[in-house]
Enzyme design. Structure first.
Site, PDB file in Angstrom:
ATOM      1  CG  ASN A 146      -0.225  -0.349   2.495  1.00 31.98           C
ATOM      2  OD1 ASN A 146       0.276  -1.470   2.637  1.00 31.98           O
ATOM      3  ND2 ASN A 146      -0.149   0.578   3.417  1.00 31.98           N
ATOM      4  CD  GLN A 176      -3.652  -0.597  -1.747  1.00 29.46           C
ATOM      5  OE1 GLN A 176      -3.894  -0.199  -2.887  1.00 29.46           O
ATOM      6  NE2 GLN A 176      -4.138   0.014  -0.679  1.00 29.46           N
ATOM      7  CB  SER A 196     -10.420  -3.982   1.226  1.00 31.70           C
ATOM      8  OG  SER A 196     -11.205  -2.903   1.658  1.00 31.70           O
ATOM      9  CB  CYS A 317      -4.257   2.818   8.554  1.00 24.47           C
ATOM     10  SG  CYS A 317      -5.385   2.245   7.321  1.00 24.47           S
TER      11      CYS A 317
HETATM   12  N1  PLP Z   1      -4.281  -4.143   3.623  1.00 22.20           N
HETATM   13  C1  PLP Z   1      -3.830  -3.216   2.782  1.00 22.20           C
HETATM   14  C2  PLP Z   1      -2.646  -3.536   1.923  1.00 22.20           C
HETATM   15  C3  PLP Z   1      -4.442  -1.968   2.694  1.00 22.20           C
HETATM   16  O1  PLP Z   1      -3.970  -1.049   1.849  1.00 22.20           O
HETATM   17  C4  PLP Z   1      -5.551  -1.706   3.525  1.00 22.20           C
HETATM   18  C5  PLP Z   1      -6.183  -0.375   3.522  1.00 22.20           C
HETATM   19  O2  PLP Z   1      -5.533   0.634   3.324  1.00 22.20           O
HETATM   20  C6  PLP Z   1      -5.996  -2.725   4.383  1.00 22.20           C
HETATM   21  C7  PLP Z   1      -5.337  -3.928   4.406  1.00 22.20           C
HETATM   22  C8  PLP Z   1      -7.181  -2.523   5.269  1.00 22.20           C
HETATM   23  O3  PLP Z   1      -8.345  -2.516   4.498  1.00 22.20           O
HETATM   24  P1  PLP Z   1      -9.756  -2.120   5.134  1.00 22.20           P
HETATM   25  O4  PLP Z   1      -9.834  -0.635   5.067  1.00 22.20           O
HETATM   26  O5  PLP Z   1     -10.761  -2.796   4.268  1.00 22.20           O
HETATM   27  O6  PLP Z   1      -9.766  -2.641   6.516  1.00 22.20           O
END
Ligand code: PLP
Length: 374
Positions: A146, A176, A196, A317
Protein backbone atom coordinates in the site's frame (compact mmCIF):
# COMPACT_ATOMS: atom_id res chain seq x y z
CA UNK A 1 -10.42 18.08 -8.28
CA UNK A 2 -7.83 15.52 -9.30
CA UNK A 3 -7.86 12.65 -6.86
CA UNK A 4 -4.66 10.62 -6.67
CA UNK A 5 -5.12 8.87 -3.35
CA UNK A 6 -6.88 5.76 -4.59
CA UNK A 7 -4.79 3.43 -2.45
CA UNK A 8 -6.50 5.04 0.56
CA UNK A 9 -9.96 4.68 -0.88
CA UNK A 10 -11.78 5.06 -4.18
CA UNK A 11 -14.94 6.80 -5.33
CA UNK A 12 -17.83 4.35 -5.50
CA UNK A 13 -18.88 3.47 -9.05
CA UNK A 14 -22.36 4.90 -9.73
CA UNK A 15 -23.44 1.41 -10.82
CA UNK A 16 -22.33 0.03 -7.45
CA UNK A 17 -24.05 2.87 -5.59
CA UNK A 18 -27.25 2.21 -7.56
CA UNK A 19 -27.03 -1.45 -6.64
CA UNK A 20 -26.78 -0.60 -2.94
CA UNK A 21 -29.72 1.82 -3.15
CA UNK A 22 -31.84 -0.88 -4.74
CA UNK A 23 -30.97 -3.30 -1.97
CA UNK A 24 -31.55 -0.75 0.80
CA UNK A 25 -34.86 0.49 -0.51
CA UNK A 26 -36.42 -2.38 -2.46
CA UNK A 27 -34.67 -5.70 -1.87
CA UNK A 28 -33.92 -5.16 1.81
CA UNK A 29 -34.96 -8.64 2.89
CA UNK A 30 -32.96 -10.82 5.21
CA UNK A 31 -31.22 -13.55 3.17
CA UNK A 32 -31.99 -16.01 5.97
CA UNK A 33 -35.74 -15.37 5.65
CA UNK A 34 -37.65 -18.38 4.32
CA UNK A 35 -40.31 -16.54 2.32
CA UNK A 36 -39.87 -15.90 -1.40
CA UNK A 37 -38.25 -12.46 -1.01
CA UNK A 38 -35.59 -13.76 1.38
CA UNK A 39 -34.88 -16.75 -0.83
CA UNK A 40 -34.48 -14.45 -3.84
CA UNK A 41 -32.05 -12.13 -2.09
CA UNK A 42 -30.04 -15.11 -0.87
CA UNK A 43 -29.85 -16.30 -4.50
CA UNK A 44 -28.57 -12.89 -5.64
CA UNK A 45 -26.04 -12.86 -2.81
CA UNK A 46 -24.77 -16.32 -3.73
CA UNK A 47 -24.52 -15.31 -7.38
CA UNK A 48 -22.30 -12.41 -6.31
CA UNK A 49 -20.15 -14.79 -4.27
CA UNK A 50 -19.83 -17.05 -7.31
CA UNK A 51 -18.88 -14.18 -9.64
CA UNK A 52 -16.38 -12.66 -7.23
CA UNK A 53 -14.75 -16.05 -6.69
CA UNK A 54 -14.25 -16.30 -10.46
CA UNK A 55 -12.52 -12.91 -10.52
CA UNK A 56 -10.17 -14.26 -7.89
CA UNK A 57 -9.64 -17.49 -9.78
CA UNK A 58 -11.17 -19.46 -6.94
CA UNK A 59 -14.25 -21.30 -5.75
CA UNK A 60 -17.31 -19.69 -4.22
CA UNK A 61 -17.32 -22.05 -1.22
CA UNK A 62 -14.01 -20.51 -0.12
CA UNK A 63 -15.27 -16.92 -0.09
CA UNK A 64 -16.19 -15.54 3.36
CA UNK A 65 -17.50 -11.99 3.35
CA UNK A 66 -16.24 -9.75 6.14
CA UNK A 67 -16.62 -6.09 7.07
CA UNK A 68 -13.18 -5.10 5.76
CA UNK A 69 -9.73 -6.44 5.02
CA UNK A 70 -8.61 -5.50 8.53
CA UNK A 71 -11.11 -8.05 9.81
CA UNK A 72 -10.00 -10.65 7.24
CA UNK A 73 -6.35 -10.17 8.19
CA UNK A 74 -7.00 -10.30 11.93
CA UNK A 75 -9.12 -13.41 11.46
CA UNK A 76 -6.40 -15.31 9.67
CA UNK A 77 -3.72 -14.33 12.15
CA UNK A 78 -5.94 -15.36 15.06
CA UNK A 79 -5.63 -18.96 13.92
CA UNK A 80 -1.83 -19.02 14.05
CA UNK A 81 -1.45 -20.07 17.66
CA UNK A 82 -3.79 -23.02 17.94
CA UNK A 83 -0.93 -25.45 18.53
CA UNK A 84 1.45 -25.23 21.48
CA UNK A 85 4.84 -23.70 20.52
CA UNK A 86 3.50 -22.47 17.19
CA UNK A 87 5.11 -19.45 15.61
CA UNK A 88 3.93 -16.86 13.11
CA UNK A 89 6.10 -15.22 10.45
CA UNK A 90 5.09 -11.92 8.84
CA UNK A 91 7.03 -9.36 6.85
CA UNK A 92 7.98 -5.97 8.21
CA UNK A 93 6.30 -4.40 5.19
CA UNK A 94 2.79 -5.55 6.07
CA UNK A 95 -0.15 -3.20 6.31
CA UNK A 96 -0.93 -2.18 9.90
CA UNK A 97 -3.84 -4.63 10.01
CA UNK A 98 -1.35 -7.50 9.90
CA UNK A 99 1.66 -5.80 11.46
CA UNK A 100 -0.07 -4.38 14.56
CA UNK A 101 -1.94 -7.64 15.16
CA UNK A 102 1.35 -9.54 14.93
CA UNK A 103 3.09 -7.04 17.21
CA UNK A 104 0.33 -7.40 19.80
CA UNK A 105 0.70 -11.19 19.73
CA UNK A 106 4.43 -10.81 20.21
CA UNK A 107 3.91 -8.38 23.11
CA UNK A 108 1.67 -10.98 24.75
CA UNK A 109 4.56 -13.44 24.71
CA UNK A 110 3.74 -15.44 21.57
CA UNK A 111 6.43 -16.38 19.06
CA UNK A 112 6.15 -13.89 16.19
CA UNK A 113 8.97 -13.39 13.72
CA UNK A 114 9.37 -10.43 11.39
CA UNK A 115 11.05 -10.88 8.01
CA UNK A 116 12.87 -7.74 6.81
CA UNK A 117 12.43 -5.96 3.50
CA UNK A 118 15.22 -5.36 1.03
CA UNK A 119 16.09 -1.89 -0.26
CA UNK A 120 13.70 -2.31 -3.18
CA UNK A 121 10.74 -2.91 -0.87
CA UNK A 122 10.37 -6.65 -1.40
CA UNK A 123 10.43 -9.09 1.47
CA UNK A 124 13.90 -10.59 1.80
CA UNK A 125 13.03 -14.17 0.90
CA UNK A 126 16.24 -15.72 2.15
CA UNK A 127 15.82 -14.13 5.58
CA UNK A 128 12.13 -15.02 5.60
CA UNK A 129 12.91 -18.68 4.94
CA UNK A 130 15.50 -18.71 7.71
CA UNK A 131 12.68 -17.80 10.13
CA UNK A 132 10.42 -20.67 9.05
CA UNK A 133 10.86 -23.86 11.09
CA UNK A 134 8.94 -27.00 12.03
CA UNK A 135 6.67 -24.97 14.36
CA UNK A 136 5.72 -22.24 11.89
CA UNK A 137 1.96 -22.48 11.57
CA UNK A 138 1.39 -19.42 9.38
CA UNK A 139 3.32 -17.05 7.13
CA UNK A 140 1.66 -13.80 6.04
CA UNK A 141 3.18 -11.78 3.21
CA UNK A 142 1.70 -8.70 1.58
CA UNK A 143 0.97 -9.16 -2.13
CA UNK A 144 1.31 -5.51 -3.20
CA UNK A 145 2.44 -2.76 -0.87
CA UNK A 146 0.00 0.00 0.00
CA UNK A 147 2.99 2.29 0.50
CA UNK A 148 5.01 1.66 -2.65
CA UNK A 149 2.99 -0.60 -4.95
CA UNK A 150 5.90 -3.08 -4.87
CA UNK A 151 4.69 -6.61 -5.59
CA UNK A 152 5.97 -9.64 -3.72
CA UNK A 153 6.08 -12.85 -5.74
CA UNK A 154 3.81 -14.57 -3.25
CA UNK A 155 3.37 -17.69 -5.39
CA UNK A 156 7.10 -18.34 -5.37
CA UNK A 157 7.44 -17.40 -1.70
CA UNK A 158 4.52 -19.64 -0.73
CA UNK A 159 6.07 -22.52 -2.62
CA UNK A 160 9.47 -22.01 -0.93
CA UNK A 161 7.83 -21.80 2.52
CA UNK A 162 5.93 -25.03 1.94
CA UNK A 163 9.09 -26.74 0.71
CA UNK A 164 10.62 -25.90 4.06
CA UNK A 165 7.55 -26.94 6.07
CA UNK A 166 4.67 -28.45 4.16
CA UNK A 167 2.33 -27.93 7.12
CA UNK A 168 2.82 -24.16 7.22
CA UNK A 169 -0.19 -22.23 5.96
CA UNK A 170 0.28 -19.16 3.81
CA UNK A 171 -1.74 -15.95 3.82
CA UNK A 172 -1.39 -12.94 1.57
CA UNK A 173 -3.02 -9.54 1.97
CA UNK A 174 -4.17 -8.87 -1.58
CA UNK A 175 -5.94 -5.56 -0.97
CA UNK A 176 -3.72 -3.46 -3.24
CA UNK A 177 -3.22 -6.23 -5.77
CA UNK A 178 -6.81 -7.36 -6.41
CA UNK A 179 -7.75 -6.74 -10.08
CA UNK A 180 -4.56 -4.75 -10.71
CA UNK A 181 -2.74 -7.55 -12.50
CA UNK A 182 -3.42 -11.15 -13.43
CA UNK A 183 -3.57 -13.44 -10.43
CA UNK A 184 -5.27 -16.74 -9.80
CA UNK A 185 -5.67 -17.57 -6.14
CA UNK A 186 -6.27 -21.30 -6.56
CA UNK A 187 -3.34 -21.76 -8.92
CA UNK A 188 -1.09 -19.79 -6.56
CA UNK A 189 -0.97 -22.42 -3.82
CA UNK A 190 -1.84 -19.75 -1.24
CA UNK A 191 -4.19 -20.84 1.54
CA UNK A 192 -5.72 -17.48 2.52
CA UNK A 193 -6.15 -14.21 0.66
CA UNK A 194 -7.74 -10.94 1.85
CA UNK A 195 -9.37 -8.21 -0.21
CA UNK A 196 -11.29 -4.99 0.48
CA UNK A 197 -14.12 -3.46 -1.54
CA UNK A 198 -13.39 0.23 -1.09
CA UNK A 199 -10.10 0.03 -3.01
CA UNK A 200 -11.89 -1.00 -6.21
CA UNK A 201 -14.92 1.28 -6.35
CA UNK A 202 -17.22 -0.47 -3.87
CA UNK A 203 -18.42 1.17 -0.66
CA UNK A 204 -16.49 0.96 2.59
CA UNK A 205 -17.52 -1.81 4.96
CA UNK A 206 -17.18 -4.85 2.73
CA UNK A 207 -14.23 -7.18 2.44
CA UNK A 208 -13.63 -10.85 2.10
CA UNK A 209 -11.36 -13.61 3.12
CA UNK A 210 -10.64 -16.34 0.62
CA UNK A 211 -9.92 -19.41 2.72
CA UNK A 212 -8.97 -22.77 1.24
CA UNK A 213 -8.33 -24.21 4.71
CA UNK A 214 -10.67 -24.44 7.61
CA UNK A 215 -10.48 -21.57 10.07
CA UNK A 216 -11.79 -21.07 13.58
CA UNK A 217 -15.12 -19.22 13.25
CA UNK A 218 -14.73 -15.45 13.45
CA UNK A 219 -18.16 -14.76 14.96
CA UNK A 220 -20.62 -17.24 16.40
CA UNK A 221 -24.34 -16.68 16.14
CA UNK A 222 -26.89 -17.30 13.44
CA UNK A 223 -24.56 -19.40 11.33
CA UNK A 224 -24.18 -17.15 8.29
CA UNK A 225 -21.14 -17.61 6.02
CA UNK A 226 -21.30 -21.38 6.55
CA UNK A 227 -21.15 -20.84 10.31
CA UNK A 228 -17.75 -19.14 10.18
CA UNK A 229 -18.78 -15.51 10.32
CA UNK A 230 -22.22 -15.09 11.82
CA UNK A 231 -24.15 -11.85 11.54
CA UNK A 232 -26.74 -10.81 8.96
CA UNK A 233 -24.89 -10.40 5.70
CA UNK A 234 -24.03 -6.95 4.33
CA UNK A 235 -26.11 -7.73 1.26
CA UNK A 236 -25.76 -4.27 -0.28
CA UNK A 237 -22.00 -4.32 0.27
CA UNK A 238 -21.59 -7.81 -1.20
CA UNK A 239 -23.65 -7.07 -4.30
CA UNK A 240 -22.02 -3.70 -4.88
CA UNK A 241 -18.57 -5.26 -4.46
CA UNK A 242 -19.42 -7.58 -7.32
CA UNK A 243 -20.79 -4.74 -9.45
CA UNK A 244 -17.78 -2.52 -8.67
CA UNK A 245 -15.27 -5.27 -9.38
CA UNK A 246 -16.82 -5.77 -12.81
CA UNK A 247 -16.72 -2.04 -13.52
CA UNK A 248 -13.11 -1.94 -12.38
CA UNK A 249 -12.15 -4.82 -14.67
CA UNK A 250 -13.92 -3.21 -17.64
CA UNK A 251 -12.21 0.11 -16.91
CA UNK A 252 -8.77 -1.50 -16.73
CA UNK A 253 -9.39 -3.03 -20.15
CA UNK A 254 -10.01 0.44 -21.58
CA UNK A 255 -7.25 2.22 -19.69
CA UNK A 256 -3.49 2.08 -19.39
CA UNK A 257 -2.76 2.97 -15.80
CA UNK A 258 0.90 2.02 -16.11
CA UNK A 259 1.31 4.56 -18.92
CA UNK A 260 -0.09 7.27 -16.63
CA UNK A 261 2.14 6.33 -13.69
CA UNK A 262 5.21 5.95 -15.94
CA UNK A 263 4.61 9.38 -17.44
CA UNK A 264 4.26 10.95 -13.99
CA UNK A 265 7.39 9.19 -12.73
CA UNK A 266 9.45 10.22 -15.76
CA UNK A 267 8.42 13.83 -15.25
CA UNK A 268 9.01 13.78 -11.50
CA UNK A 269 12.49 12.35 -11.99
CA UNK A 270 13.39 15.43 -14.03
CA UNK A 271 13.11 17.43 -10.77
CA UNK A 272 16.42 17.49 -8.91
CA UNK A 273 16.41 15.55 -5.65
CA UNK A 274 13.38 13.45 -6.54
CA UNK A 275 13.61 9.70 -6.03
CA UNK A 276 10.98 7.12 -6.95
CA UNK A 277 10.75 4.60 -4.14
CA UNK A 278 10.79 0.93 -5.06
CA UNK A 279 11.61 1.87 -8.65
CA UNK A 280 13.70 -1.23 -9.29
CA UNK A 281 11.00 -3.67 -8.25
CA UNK A 282 8.04 -5.03 -10.10
CA UNK A 283 5.15 -2.76 -9.05
CA UNK A 284 1.44 -2.69 -9.71
CA UNK A 285 1.62 0.57 -11.69
CA UNK A 286 -1.16 1.91 -9.46
CA UNK A 287 1.13 3.59 -6.92
CA UNK A 288 3.97 6.08 -7.25
CA UNK A 289 5.80 6.70 -4.00
CA UNK A 290 8.43 9.38 -4.27
CA UNK A 291 10.49 11.63 -2.09
CA UNK A 292 11.54 15.19 -2.90
CA UNK A 293 14.67 16.33 -1.11
CA UNK A 294 14.33 19.46 1.01
CA UNK A 295 10.54 19.28 1.24
CA UNK A 296 8.04 18.16 3.83
CA UNK A 297 5.28 15.91 2.58
CA UNK A 298 2.55 17.38 4.78
CA UNK A 299 3.29 20.88 3.46
CA UNK A 300 3.34 19.77 -0.20
CA UNK A 301 0.18 17.78 0.41
CA UNK A 302 -1.65 20.83 1.75
CA UNK A 303 -0.32 23.06 -1.05
CA UNK A 304 -1.46 20.53 -3.65
CA UNK A 305 -4.84 20.23 -1.99
CA UNK A 306 -5.28 24.01 -2.19
CA UNK A 307 -4.65 23.71 -5.94
CA UNK A 308 -7.19 20.90 -6.33
CA UNK A 309 -4.79 17.95 -6.38
CA UNK A 310 -5.29 15.30 -3.72
CA UNK A 311 -2.22 13.19 -3.02
CA UNK A 312 -1.44 10.73 -0.26
CA UNK A 313 1.25 10.56 2.32
CA UNK A 314 1.75 6.88 2.97
CA UNK A 315 -0.88 4.67 4.49
CA UNK A 316 -3.89 6.69 5.63
CA UNK A 317 -4.16 4.34 8.61
CA UNK A 318 -0.73 5.34 9.91
CA UNK A 319 -0.47 8.96 8.79
CA UNK A 320 -0.94 10.14 12.38
CA UNK A 321 2.49 8.83 13.35
CA UNK A 322 5.74 10.48 12.29
CA UNK A 323 8.10 8.52 10.05
CA UNK A 324 7.08 5.55 8.01
CA UNK A 325 7.85 2.02 9.11
CA UNK A 326 7.92 0.57 5.60
CA UNK A 327 10.13 3.26 4.07
CA UNK A 328 12.43 3.06 7.09
CA UNK A 329 12.70 -0.71 6.55
CA UNK A 330 13.75 0.03 2.97
CA UNK A 331 16.64 2.09 4.29
CA UNK A 332 15.35 5.59 3.55
CA UNK A 333 16.66 8.34 5.81
CA UNK A 334 14.27 10.27 8.06
CA UNK A 335 14.64 13.38 5.90
CA UNK A 336 13.79 11.36 2.79
CA UNK A 337 10.76 9.96 4.60
CA UNK A 338 9.70 13.47 5.63
CA UNK A 339 9.50 14.35 1.94
CA UNK A 340 7.71 11.17 0.81
CA UNK A 341 4.39 11.39 -0.98
CA UNK A 342 2.20 8.71 -2.49
CA UNK A 343 0.25 9.11 -5.69
CA UNK A 344 -2.19 6.29 -6.35
CA UNK A 345 -4.36 5.80 -9.35
CA UNK A 346 -7.55 4.27 -10.64
CA UNK A 347 -8.24 3.20 -14.21
CA UNK A 348 -10.33 6.33 -14.83
CA UNK A 349 -7.41 8.75 -14.31
CA UNK A 350 -6.69 10.59 -17.56
CA UNK A 351 -3.56 11.86 -19.29
CA UNK A 352 -4.81 15.42 -18.77
CA UNK A 353 -5.00 14.77 -15.04
CA UNK A 354 -1.47 13.38 -15.15
CA UNK A 355 -0.15 16.52 -16.95
CA UNK A 356 -1.86 18.78 -14.44
CA UNK A 357 -0.69 16.71 -11.45
CA UNK A 358 2.92 16.99 -12.60
CA UNK A 359 2.61 20.77 -13.05
CA UNK A 360 1.07 21.22 -9.63
CA UNK A 361 3.66 19.03 -7.93
CA UNK A 362 6.50 20.91 -9.65
CA UNK A 363 5.03 24.27 -8.63
CA UNK A 364 4.61 23.18 -5.01
CA UNK A 365 8.06 21.64 -4.69
CA UNK A 366 9.58 24.76 -6.30
CA UNK A 367 7.68 27.03 -3.95
CA UNK A 368 8.67 25.08 -0.89
CA UNK A 369 12.31 25.01 -1.89
CA UNK A 370 12.13 28.70 -2.65
CA UNK A 371 13.60 28.38 -6.13
CA UNK A 372 12.67 27.36 -9.66
CA UNK A 373 13.33 23.79 -10.72
CA UNK A 374 15.32 23.00 -13.86
N1 PLP B 1 -4.28 -4.14 3.62
C1 PLP B 1 -3.83 -3.22 2.78
C2 PLP B 1 -2.65 -3.54 1.92
C3 PLP B 1 -4.44 -1.97 2.69
O1 PLP B 1 -3.97 -1.05 1.85
C4 PLP B 1 -5.55 -1.71 3.52
C5 PLP B 1 -6.18 -0.37 3.52
O2 PLP B 1 -5.53 0.63 3.32
C6 PLP B 1 -6.00 -2.72 4.38
C7 PLP B 1 -5.34 -3.93 4.41
C8 PLP B 1 -7.18 -2.52 5.27
O3 PLP B 1 -8.34 -2.52 4.50
P1 PLP B 1 -9.76 -2.12 5.13
O4 PLP B 1 -9.83 -0.64 5.07
O5 PLP B 1 -10.76 -2.80 4.27
O6 PLP B 1 -9.77 -2.64 6.52
Amino acid sequence: MIYLDNAATTAVYPEAADATTKIYTQQFFNPSATYRHGIEIKRILEKSREEISKLLGGKSKNVYFTSCATESNNWVLSTAFKAKNANLVVSSGEHASVFERAKAYKASGLDVRFAPLDRNGNVNVEKLLSLVDENTSLVSILHASNETGVVNDVERICCAVKEKNHKTLFHSDGVQAFLKFKFNVDASGIDFYSISGHKVGAPKGIGLLYAKRQLQPMLLGGGQESGFRSGTENVAGIISLNVAAREFVAATERANVTAISSFIETELKKISGVKIIGENSFRTGYVTCFTAEGTRAEVIQTMCCDKGLIVGRGSACSSKHRGNRVLQEMGLSLSEIDGALRLSYRPENTKEEAFRAVDVLKECIEKMRGHKIG
